[in-house]
Design an enzyme around this catalytic site. Structure first.
Site, PDB file in Angstrom:
ATOM      1  N   LEU A  39      42.769  28.119  48.666  1.00 28.98           N
ATOM      2  CA  LEU A  39      42.543  26.737  48.232  1.00 28.98           C
ATOM      3  C   LEU A  39      43.777  26.158  47.523  1.00 28.98           C
ATOM      4  O   LEU A  39      43.809  24.980  47.183  1.00 28.98           O
ATOM      5  CB  LEU A  39      41.343  26.680  47.277  1.00 28.98           C
ATOM      6  CG  LEU A  39      39.981  27.074  47.890  1.00 28.98           C
ATOM      7  CD1 LEU A  39      38.893  27.047  46.817  1.00 28.98           C
ATOM      8  CD2 LEU A  39      39.615  26.152  49.043  1.00 28.98           C
ATOM      9  N   LYS A  57      50.476  40.872  43.358  1.00 28.91           N
ATOM     10  CA  LYS A  57      50.628  40.413  41.968  1.00 28.91           C
ATOM     11  C   LYS A  57      51.370  41.435  41.094  1.00 28.91           C
ATOM     12  O   LYS A  57      51.950  41.075  40.079  1.00 28.91           O
ATOM     13  CB  LYS A  57      49.248  40.126  41.360  1.00 28.91           C
ATOM     14  CG  LYS A  57      48.630  38.809  41.827  1.00 28.91           C
ATOM     15  CD  LYS A  57      47.334  38.534  41.083  1.00 28.91           C
ATOM     16  CE  LYS A  57      46.748  37.195  41.441  1.00 28.91           C
ATOM     17  NZ  LYS A  57      45.531  36.878  40.682  1.00 28.91           N
ATOM     18  N   ASP A  71      46.424  33.184  34.975  1.00 26.03           N
ATOM     19  CA  ASP A  71      44.989  33.491  35.060  1.00 26.03           C
ATOM     20  C   ASP A  71      44.373  33.586  33.652  1.00 26.03           C
ATOM     21  O   ASP A  71      43.262  33.105  33.419  1.00 26.03           O
ATOM     22  CB  ASP A  71      44.749  34.818  35.799  1.00 26.03           C
ATOM     23  CG  ASP A  71      44.836  34.660  37.307  1.00 26.03           C
ATOM     24  OD1 ASP A  71      44.657  33.531  37.800  1.00 26.03           O
ATOM     25  OD2 ASP A  71      45.084  35.669  37.996  1.00 26.03           O
ATOM     26  N   GLY A  87      34.071  45.063  35.989  1.00 24.07           N
ATOM     27  CA  GLY A  87      35.263  45.238  36.805  1.00 24.07           C
ATOM     28  C   GLY A  87      36.461  45.521  35.917  1.00 24.07           C
ATOM     29  O   GLY A  87      36.458  45.155  34.721  1.00 24.07           O
ATOM     30  N   ALA A  88      37.463  46.192  36.489  1.00 29.47           N
ATOM     31  CA  ALA A  88      38.629  46.583  35.686  1.00 29.47           C
ATOM     32  C   ALA A  88      39.925  46.409  36.477  1.00 29.47           C
ATOM     33  O   ALA A  88      40.895  47.136  36.273  1.00 29.47           O
ATOM     34  CB  ALA A  88      38.467  48.031  35.215  1.00 29.47           C
ATOM     35  N   GLY A  89      39.942  45.430  37.380  1.00 31.20           N
ATOM     36  CA  GLY A  89      41.146  45.148  38.170  1.00 31.20           C
ATOM     37  C   GLY A  89      42.027  44.121  37.474  1.00 31.20           C
ATOM     38  O   GLY A  89      41.938  43.919  36.252  1.00 31.20           O
ATOM     39  N   ALA A 121      42.137  40.764  37.535  1.00 33.83           N
ATOM     40  CA  ALA A 121      41.500  39.614  36.884  1.00 33.83           C
ATOM     41  C   ALA A 121      40.823  40.045  35.579  1.00 33.83           C
ATOM     42  O   ALA A 121      40.849  39.315  34.583  1.00 33.83           O
ATOM     43  CB  ALA A 121      40.496  38.963  37.829  1.00 33.83           C
ATOM     44  N   ARG A 142      32.951  50.668  38.009  1.00 32.36           N
ATOM     45  CA  ARG A 142      32.307  51.763  38.753  1.00 32.36           C
ATOM     46  C   ARG A 142      33.147  53.031  38.677  1.00 32.36           C
ATOM     47  O   ARG A 142      32.629  54.121  38.829  1.00 32.36           O
ATOM     48  CB  ARG A 142      32.028  51.336  40.183  1.00 32.36           C
ATOM     49  CG  ARG A 142      33.232  50.974  41.021  1.00 32.36           C
ATOM     50  CD  ARG A 142      32.794  50.619  42.412  1.00 32.36           C
ATOM     51  NE  ARG A 142      33.895  50.091  43.211  1.00 32.36           N
ATOM     52  CZ  ARG A 142      33.768  49.687  44.460  1.00 32.36           C
ATOM     53  NH1 ARG A 142      32.576  49.740  45.037  1.00 32.36           N
ATOM     54  NH2 ARG A 142      34.791  49.221  45.142  1.00 32.36           N
TER      55      ARG A 142
END
Ligand code: NAP
Length: 295
Positions: A19, A74, A110, A136-138, A140, A160
């Site tokens: 986008l 990234k 971000d 989550g632990a990525g 972002a 997870r």
């Protein structure tokens, strides 16, 4: 800037459904600046990845005036840069590259983009730091955790792979000298226990952030929230996923009468902040939002 206007673009793969072109076209239009925003798809193969060096060189020479970086580069892009802002360095990821005195500098919008949208939507929440649970632990999740820690929040990271959550915490707690984080398994018992204890220690609004891709199109019927656990009373849910505009997690929270938002506002903010870094001009957020909200 050349007489042909600004040359901006996005490095990543795949990028054809991004986008960002719509967002930045709207930003250009709203500021009256001339320019274009191109997609630079780079296949994750060694012979293609070196193309990133060429693009960064063009930025140094001001043949390109601003670059965004998305999945899967990234982190990898760092090797081609001259410097990083403190935010990008601590988070360990760059989503925006700008040129400063001929040097290519990596930044991360971000984190401030998330914070700005949280503040826009839930100002009562940003005024009084409380506790947050990040799923989550990525990359972002690291940006969200960074933003919240900077504002004095206590946070729990549920992943997870608990090793990934521990790694995130180790990286951020060293850099920010804080011990306000804990890691847990993304499972019903672990989250149930954490909610019970956090309600006792800080009874204010708990913020729940989804920083996994679970619930994203083409699998909109999935939710990252563990089965059998009730989202607590007074919780506020922020889902980084923005496609669909209302994820299952957001819908379930709203059905319970809770405040909830998806990540479209953060997407707009991180793009607007990147545009500001490149041009020094503030684009119209509302125009950018409109450009992507009627997809
Ligand atoms: P990432 O670096 O790949 O991290 C994703 C995290 O989610 C990892 O911890 C991953 O664990 C976990 N995960 C993936 N599938 C899972 C599942 N089925 N169950 C439980 N955990 C799962 O991705 P990212 O860059 O952090 O992005 C995460 C999401 O945020 C994406 O949907 C992205 O579009 C969105 N995002 C939105 C914005 C915005 O502006 N709104 C900005 C950035 C990102 P494993 O490593 O074990 O797979």
């Amino acid at each position: 800037m050349t007489t042909n206007g600004l040359r901006l673009g996005l490095i990543g793969y795949p990028v054809e459904h991004s986008l960002s072109p719509r967002l930045h076209q709207a930003a250009l239009q709203s500021t009256g600046l001339k320019g274009e925003y191109r997609l630079y798809p780079i296949l994750p193969r060694p012979e293609e990845v070196v193309e990133m060096r060429t693009l960064v060189d063009m930025l140094r020479r001001q043949e390109i005036h601003g670059l965004n970086v998305t999945i899967p580069y990234k982190e990898e892009i760092t090797t081609f840069l001259d410097d990083m802002t403190p935010t990008a360095r601590v988070i360990g990821a760059t989503n925006t590259i700008l040129c400063s005195d001929g040097r290519a500098v990596g930044d991360n919008t971000d984190a401030p983009g998330f914070w700005a949208d949280l503040d826009r939507l839930f100002p009562h929440l940003t005024e009084h730091p409380t506790s947050a649970l990040i799923l989550g632990a990525g990359g972002a999740a690291r940006a969200v955790a960074y933003a919240l820690l900077q504002a004095g929040w206590e946070i729990a990271i549920a992943a997870r792979r608990i090793g990934q959550a521990k790694e995130l915490i180790q990286g951020l707690s060293g850099a920010l000298e804080t011990n306000l984080m804990r890691a847990m398994q993304l499972s019903s018992p672990a989250i149930g226990d954490w909610l019970a204890s956090s309600n006792k220690s800080s009874p204010g609004n708990t913020l729940i952030v989804n920083a996994t891709p679970v619930g994203m199109s083409p699998y909109p019927d999935a939710s990252p929230w563990p089965a059998g656990v009730r989202i607590p009373e007074g919780a506020i849910v922020y889902d980084l996923v923005y496609n669909p505009a209302e994820t299952l997690l957001v819908r379930l929270a709203r059905q319970r009468g809770l405040e909830a938002a998806s990540g479209l506002g953060m997407l707009v903010e991180q793009a607007a902040l990147a545009f500001e870094r490149w041009t020094g001009v503030r684009p119209d957020r509302q125009a950018m939002y409109q450009a992507v909200s009627n997809r």
